[in-house]
Enzyme design. Sequence first.
Site, PDB file in Angstrom:
ATOM      1  N   HIS A 181       0.876  -1.366  -0.019  1.00 16.70           N
ATOM      2  CA  HIS A 181       0.025  -0.059   0.018  1.00 16.70           C
ATOM      3  C   HIS A 181       0.863   1.225  -0.019  1.00 16.70           C
ATOM      4  CE1 HIS A 181      -3.379  -2.706   0.325  1.00 16.70           C
ATOM      5  NE2 HIS A 181      -3.876  -1.739  -0.343  1.00 16.70           N
ATOM      6  N   GLU A 424     -10.934 -11.409  -6.706  1.00 17.43           N
ATOM      7  CA  GLU A 424      -9.387 -11.314  -5.902  1.00 17.43           C
ATOM      8  C   GLU A 424      -9.193 -12.509  -4.949  1.00 17.43           C
ATOM      9  OE1 GLU A 424      -8.895  -7.838  -3.933  1.00 17.43           O
ATOM     10  OE2 GLU A 424     -10.639  -7.701  -2.733  1.00 17.43           O
ATOM     11  N   ASP A 448      -4.680  -8.817  -5.040  1.00 17.55           N
ATOM     12  CA  ASP A 448      -4.644  -9.837  -4.175  1.00 17.55           C
ATOM     13  C   ASP A 448      -4.643 -11.265  -4.888  1.00 17.55           C
ATOM     14  OD1 ASP A 448      -4.680  -9.047  -1.427  1.00 17.55           O
ATOM     15  OD2 ASP A 448      -6.494  -7.700  -1.777  1.00 17.55           O
ATOM     16  N   CYS A 495      -8.800  -3.497 -11.637  1.00 20.46           N
ATOM     17  CA  CYS A 495      -8.382  -2.424 -10.774  1.00 20.46           C
ATOM     18  C   CYS A 495      -7.214  -2.711  -9.947  1.00 20.46           C
ATOM     19  CB  CYS A 495      -9.538  -2.005  -9.744  1.00 20.46           C
ATOM     20  SG  CYS A 495      -9.919  -3.244  -8.656  1.00 20.46           S
TER      21      CYS A 495
END
Length: 586
Positions: A181, A424, A448, A495
Amino acid sequence: MSPGIAIGPSLLFFHDRYDVPVYAVTDLEAEQARLDAAMLKTRQDLEAIYERVVSDLGKRHADIFHAHLLILDDIGLREELTAHLEEQQKNVEHTLDTLARRYVQAMESVDDPRFRERTADLLDVVDRVLRHLLDAERPNLRRLERESIIVAHDLTPSDTASMDTNKAIGLIIEAGSVTSHSAILARALEIPAVIGVADAPAEISAGATVIVDGSSGRIILDPAPETCARYRKAQQRLVKRRAKLLRSTKQKPARTLDDVEVALRANIELPLEIEHSKNVNAQGIGLYRTEYLFIDRNSLPDEEEQYEAYAYVARAMAPHPVVLRTMDIGGDKFVAHLQILKEDNPQLGWRAVRFCLERPDIFKTQLRAMLRASAHGTIEIMFPMISGVEELRKVKAVVAEVSQDLDASKIPYDRNIKIGSMIEVPSAVMLADILAQESDFFSIGTNDLIQYLLAVDRVNEKIAHLYEPAHPAVVRMIHQAAQAARVHNIPCSICGEMAGDALYTELLLGLGITSLSMAPVAIPMIRAEISHIHLGEARTLARGVLKMRTAQEIKETLVAPHLIRARKYDYVMETERETIPGKKND
Ligand code: PEP
Ligand code: MG
């Protein structure tokens, strides 16, 4: 990696506790006086922070500093400190540190999350006192004195989210990979970054001049003046090239050579990124990571605050759609005040919809805010980490319940709001044909999906080289999900970070992906890339790739995109004297 060039002095940012010296003392009164002075300065710091936060963000956000003042005033702690000082006759910073560690050990052995939180608060206060006693400087990313390149072992999402983005001009991070992140946020904030650099904090000395080239993964320590001049020119060229790219493609939606429009949407973490998204003419927001509203604060955002944020984004992007993802808390994104216990395998743990279904109070508040905001634009709701149809039905039942409440109170919302599943978790791909019948759209979260499919923790730098988007199993999974969506006539987007990597654009379109959502910074490049792609040829390419056996073979086939890619697979850290070859890191 996050593309771009930054040149500046390094700022080493550590979370580690201070190195506390230990020595015998005889003048206990002098030690006591040092402690008093450090406590007083700490009190003044905390009061000043409290006042500032009250005026900037309101009292609610400042409460934590009030709690810290109470810890500082804890008479018991004070008395125990004095007793220890007299007994041990050691310097006061050592006495304080030892006592704090003992407290922490005792608190951590209690199986109650509230105690754990108090541990962090206690350590925070003790660190402040130690800082004054040791006269040590601690880097603070919120208010940086000068433009700096931040060098750290790791940055939490809250470190990154609260960073002084005017002065943090580059990042060199030891931990993590391209999908951690901190990397995602660096790209969102358009800060050049190289992530996963082994030993970065040890190799780079504080204040040394560093060049970070996030596009090529190159880090140059102590560059010679001529190297700096060369990179400054390159930096100017990049800025100009980007401005040109923006001008040339800004107003046009992405279109293939055979005239098929591909919606390019933006991923955002914070409402302030809307400006970036509009600047690059994003056709909507394909992923709003709403959990960032919950991170880096001391209390939950209430319905009103969430509603304001979602409605603002919906209005700002209208008539384009805004996909609000319900909070994906857990994994590597923690919210201190939600009392999520530390887990051995957080990526496989109490995350996303698993958390929401067990905390209906928090979940319903978020859904109410989202539904109310749908009256102000085109909002779609998407659920993260859906693993099967029961889970999807459960979350949809909560949406139905909240909708009924709104109906009963005659509060307007979009009754035809689209509800999508994030794909995911590998089980969701296996069940894509079933999920597609109960979802209005799919969005594949490759970050993921790759982690779970290949069993490679996305934030563990030791195995980052095994994280392989071009793995044949990943390609087949994307194909399977996209085909299930096509059969059931629903759109299927991507995404995850793969969407913003030009290496994969042609393949993804060929596999049946109908729209892409990415960091706004990547949109002009991908738009230009699409303008060179013929969809018919992309399908032929995909058919060929689906037969391939190795990632190497696939990557060799996907070369020659038309523009420089946003990231590179190796990094190189060098000084003007020696070169340290980087390990394969993505
Ligand atoms: C993903 O997993 O690909 C994704 C887009 O979600 P996040 O990175 O927030 O987990
Ligand atoms: Mg995800």
